[in-house]
Design a protein around this motif. Structure first.
Motif, PDB file in Angstrom:
ATOM      1  N   UNK A 269      20.125  14.142 -18.459  1.00 10.53           N
ATOM      2  CA  UNK A 269      20.323  14.594 -17.076  1.00 10.53           C
ATOM      3  C   UNK A 269      18.988  14.987 -16.435  1.00 10.53           C
ATOM      4  N   UNK A 270      18.158  15.777 -17.153  1.00  8.16           N
ATOM      5  CA  UNK A 270      16.874  16.175 -16.585  1.00  8.16           C
ATOM      6  C   UNK A 270      15.915  14.994 -16.494  1.00  8.16           C
ATOM      7  N   UNK A 271      16.028  14.037 -17.431  1.00 10.95           N
ATOM      8  CA  UNK A 271      15.212  12.830 -17.347  1.00 10.95           C
ATOM      9  C   UNK A 271      15.576  12.028 -16.098  1.00 10.95           C
ATOM     10  N   UNK A 272      16.862  11.937 -15.812  1.00 12.55           N
ATOM     11  CA  UNK A 272      17.309  11.231 -14.610  1.00 12.55           C
ATOM     12  C   UNK A 272      16.786  11.918 -13.348  1.00 12.55           C
ATOM     13  N   UNK A 273      16.859  13.267 -13.321  1.00 12.26           N
ATOM     14  CA  UNK A 273      16.379  14.017 -12.158  1.00 12.26           C
ATOM     15  C   UNK A 273      14.880  13.801 -11.959  1.00 12.26           C
ATOM     16  N   UNK A 274      14.102  13.901 -13.045  1.00 10.11           N
ATOM     17  CA  UNK A 274      12.658  13.695 -12.943  1.00 10.11           C
ATOM     18  C   UNK A 274      12.338  12.269 -12.491  1.00 10.11           C
ATOM     19  N   UNK A 275      13.093  11.301 -12.994  1.00  9.50           N
ATOM     20  CA  UNK A 275      12.866   9.903 -12.610  1.00  9.50           C
ATOM     21  C   UNK A 275      13.208   9.672 -11.142  1.00  9.50           C
ATOM     22  N   UNK A 276      14.313  10.246 -10.700  1.00  7.41           N
ATOM     23  CA  UNK A 276      14.708  10.089  -9.293  1.00  7.41           C
ATOM     24  C   UNK A 276      13.672  10.700  -8.354  1.00  7.41           C
ATOM     25  N   UNK A 277      13.195  11.913  -8.682  1.00  8.82           N
ATOM     26  CA  UNK A 277      12.170  12.555  -7.851  1.00  8.82           C
ATOM     27  C   UNK A 277      10.885  11.726  -7.834  1.00  8.82           C
ATOM     28  N   UNK A 278      10.557  11.129  -8.965  1.00  6.45           N
ATOM     29  CA  UNK A 278       9.353  10.302  -9.047  1.00  6.45           C
ATOM     30  C   UNK A 278       9.474   9.067  -8.165  1.00  6.45           C
ATOM     31  N   UNK A 279      10.660   8.478  -8.134  1.00  3.36           N
ATOM     32  CA  UNK A 279      10.882   7.288  -7.300  1.00  3.36           C
ATOM     33  C   UNK A 279      10.729   7.625  -5.826  1.00  3.36           C
TER      34      UNK A 279
END
Length: 434
Positions: A269-279
């Motif tokens: 879940x936190x990996x997805x959040x970090x990836x989304x913010x990075x995008x």
């Protein structure tokens, strides 16, 4: 209408759009497209828009941006930045002003992962402001040190500012990263000296924190080892010739992901959040870059860069004098414009001038990026000040701006030192293994 007059109208229109709160990228798209259409025809404008968007979007060199942004976001969500602050806090927190100094060191360490001043100010603000408030730090010092410390994110590599400068001026990203290391350490040291002087003159502004035992210090330092290892791996790998900047970004991003999963601080879940913010952040940067490659040809067609160059070189000033004038213009613009917007708008005008004068483009890049940092804490825009205000809602903006003033003067001193001693910036790039 002459090309120069068209260019002047376009620049005025751009500032009007920015004043109307139109996003920087869209304002540049509008002015660049309409300007090229006016000077070179609609077909040329549409063709350039399509080709530049595809060329930049498919550039392998720009992969460095999302990878370093992802690395910083994961370091934030896994608590690596907090552990770096805790280590500095354990070692020097018991000194007068020690918590403020630990915050600056934490900002510098986080900057070496995130490359973002806003991210550094926001993350370290959440981590450190409550601690400094608990030990009755003066809010001018506590908020000022977070806002100023966050500016290290655009200078200490990896820096998004250096990446954009490199793309716009066709310079080496790796050399620019290395050029920012020693100036970044210099600025961090000047910030620490500023805190020491403030607390020497006004001891009540930065009371001493609690003492820690040797075992507590060792435990805190051990917790910071993973983030320090990633920093050494990425920056040291570039300097040692092991990685290109893009490869270093990939290694760093992969390392923080593996460390996060190994320490069980990173979940899907936190990996997805970090990836989304990075995008989202990457998309914003890419839009600005594409818009820059649309407005730059418009400025070239208008002959404004040549006119400015002829004016500056016609002043019969020494090279240092012209350089100081350019940096003063950046300093004034920084009070009103966001840093990336300034790079995009001004480099097509000023970069040909400095290259004609024989100024080293890497050295000039460091000076420009450092001057942009000053804009992050200069009124009335001062985006880092507003970031800190969002965390410390009970502190007035005026009080935060008063708090950053000593650090702003320290940044001015850093600019003067780097102008006087260019080798501080050029030593590492000139000695790097090719």
């Amino acid at each position: 209408m002459t090309p120069a007059a068209t260019g002047l109208v376009g620049i005025i229109a751009l500032f009007v759009l920015l004043a109307l709160r139109i996003p920087v990228a869209f304002a540049m798209f509008i002015v660049g497209f309409v300007g090229i259409a006016a000077l070179n025809g609609l077909n040329a404008a549409t063709s350039l828009l399509a080709s530049e968007a595809f060329t930049l979007g498919s550039s392998a060199e720009l992969v460095v941006i999302p990878l370093f942004i992802l690395m910083g976001n994961i370091a934030s969500v896994t608590g690596m930045s907090r552990r770096l602050y805790d280590a500095a806090y354990a070692v020097i927190g018991q000194l007068r002003g020690g918590l403020a100094s630990a915050t600056v060191i934490g900002c510098g360490g986080f900057a070496a992962l995130s490359g973002s001043s806003v991210a550094a100010a926001l993350t370290m603000g959440r981590v450190s402001l409550a601690e400094m408030d608990r030990f009755n730090y003066d809010t001018r010092l506590s908020t000022g040190v977070v806002a100023a410390g966050g500016t290290l994110g655009i200078l200490i590599p990896p820096s998004t500012g250096f990446v954009i400068y490199a793309i716009l001026t066709e310079q080496s990203i790796g050399r620019l990263f290395l050029a920012g290391v020693l100036p970044g350490i210099l600025l961090l040291s000047l910030f620490l000296l500023t805190i020491t002087v403030i607390c020497w003159i006004r001891p009540e502004m930065g009371p001493a924190g609690p003492r820690t035992t040797m075992s507590e210090k060792a435990q805190a330092m051990a917790g910071a080892i993973p983030i320090l290892a990633v920093i050494v791996l990425t920056i040291g790998g570039i300097y040692g010739g092991m990685f290109s900047p893009t490869e270093a970004a990939a290694v760093g991003a992969g390392a923080v992901v593996l460390i996060g999963f190994a320490m069980r601080t990173l979940t899907l879940r936190t990996l997805w959040k970090a990836s989304r913010d990075s995008i989202v952040t990457t998309a914003t940067v890419m839009l600005i870059l594409i818009a820059a490659h649309l407005i730059n040809p418009f400025l070239a067609l208008s002959h404004i860069p040549q006119a400015v160059g002829e004016f500056l070189t016609g002043l019969s000033l020494p090279v240092t004098g012209v350089l100081v004038i350019i940096l003063l213009i950046y300093l004034v613009l920084g009070c009103f414009l966001e840093g990336f917007a300034m790079l995009v708008l001004t480099l097509p005008i000023f970069f040909p001038v400095v290259t004609q004068l024989g100024v080293d483009p890497i050295w000039f890049g460091v000076l420009v990026v450092l001057t942009l940092e000053m804009g992050l804490i200069s009124p009335p825009v001062g985006i880092n000040v507003f970031i800190v205000k969002s965390v410390a809602q009970n502190v007035s903006l005026a009080r935060i701006f008063r708090g950053v003033l000593p650090f702003w003067l320290a940044m001015m001193a850093a600019v003067a030192i780097l102008i006087a001693f260019p080798q501080i910036s050029l030593f590492l790039p000139d000695t790097m293994i090719r």
